[in-house]
Design an enzyme around this catalytic site. Sequence first.
Site, short mmCIF file in Angstrom:
data_model
loop_
_atom_site.label_atom_id
_atom_site.label_comp_id
_atom_site.label_asym_id
_atom_site.label_seq_id
_atom_site.Cartn_x
_atom_site.Cartn_y
_atom_site.Cartn_z
N ASP A 1 0.86 -1.18 0.00
CA ASP A 1 0.00 0.00 0.00
C ASP A 1 0.90 1.23 0.00
O ASP A 1 1.55 1.54 1.00
CB ASP A 1 -0.90 -0.02 1.23
CG ASP A 1 -1.98 1.06 1.18
OD1 ASP A 1 -1.82 2.03 0.42
OD2 ASP A 1 -2.99 0.92 1.91
N HIS A 2 0.92 1.94 -1.12
CA HIS A 2 1.81 3.10 -1.25
C HIS A 2 1.37 4.27 -0.37
O HIS A 2 2.12 5.23 -0.18
CB HIS A 2 1.86 3.55 -2.72
CG HIS A 2 3.20 4.08 -3.13
ND1 HIS A 2 4.00 4.83 -2.28
CD2 HIS A 2 3.90 3.97 -4.28
CE1 HIS A 2 5.11 5.16 -2.91
NE2 HIS A 2 5.08 4.66 -4.12
N ARG A 3 0.17 4.19 0.19
CA ARG A 3 -0.25 5.23 1.13
C ARG A 3 0.49 5.09 2.46
O ARG A 3 0.68 6.06 3.20
CB ARG A 3 -1.76 5.14 1.39
CG ARG A 3 -2.64 5.33 0.17
CD ARG A 3 -4.08 5.03 0.51
NE ARG A 3 -4.25 3.68 1.03
CZ ARG A 3 -5.39 3.21 1.56
NH1 ARG A 3 -6.46 4.01 1.63
NH2 ARG A 3 -5.46 1.98 2.00
#
Length: 397
Positions: free
Chosen positions: A366-368
């Site tokens: 998850d790049h968040r």
Amino acid sequence: MEVKLHDIGEGMTEANVNHFLVKAGDTVKADQPLVEVQTDKMTAEIPAPFSGRIKELKVGEGETIPVGTTVLLMEKEEGVPEAAAQPKKPQGIRARRVLASPYTRKIARENGVDLDEVTGSGSGGRILDEDVYSFLQKDTGSPPEEPIRAEAAPEVQEFQPDAAAKDTSTIPFRGRRKQIASKMTHSLRTIAHCTHFEEIDVTNLLEWKETMKSQGQSISMGAYFIKVISICLKEFPLFNAELDEKNECVHLKREHHIGFATDSEEGLIVPVIRNVEAKSIKIIHQEMKELTRKAQENRLTVKEMTGGTFTVSNVGPLNGSIGATPIINEPETGLLAFHKTKKRPVVNEKDEIVIRSMMNVSMSFDHRVADGGTAVRFTNRLRDLIEEPQTLLLELI
């Protein structure tokens, strides 16, 4: 009284009605199974809340209904004789628990076959489609001309402008398949997916595996991978976390509950090995075998399929994948896929060309929550532990 579809698993929102085990007018006893439903994780039965009579069925077989939907109506009958309340074998109720997929059950129903009379040839006595057709052949003394199949072709109309339509068929899109589709679509829409690829030399690990085997210790590669991932998660807790956007924080999980994707007869399912950080590779291997067997027999409990903090997909044994972009199992933040191992010529540190066993891995995250640099450092650490198995000794407590 209304008998409703209740939540039989974490995150469950709907289920498919496979088939009813009773009909209107039947007298049933408390806890007697009334209807079989299918979620994305399991097949389950809804039991009678009390002894009484079935008044009305409110939904149809094959329908997908949300949690809270009234499935049927029951009325409580006082003073029902025991013989009436619990017949030896009411119509539609099986005397034993039959292991069979919803598709196989549908084939049996549409061909008038009682699964109690069929011997299963699958794992754990599971009844397969072929067993039903074999029973039909044996029962009639000759092969049925055209047994009714669950995927029967559409009725032919007098006028068909599209001749190609005669060659098409359909398969049901409901139950676990529909639930998986819904969950994967939601994950893709919600999570900022990013996938990082790496290749790992597993030559030394394969040699270590053979050494263990010669000493009577059969350990799967998958069990070793899961233990190594747990060690990496200790050092990179962002990948063992859950994003809470509402409260603007990331929950770092201390316990490592690692799920491993399993290809079952009824579709993808993810059993979970709990507290991997506190277990040896040998115990992880034993639990993997047991959970895989239960998954194939559709006997996993809710606890064994929920609460995961990280997921592993080992597609290498299928011998058909060199890379993928796996979809994260929400609300987790990472998933690691191990692909097939292949011998390839490799240039070593001495500029020599040698043959090594190389394996590709792909890590979706998850790049968040995490950046690419953190993912690279995570897989670098993973690579080191896999390429030099003896370094795992340094992690023993």
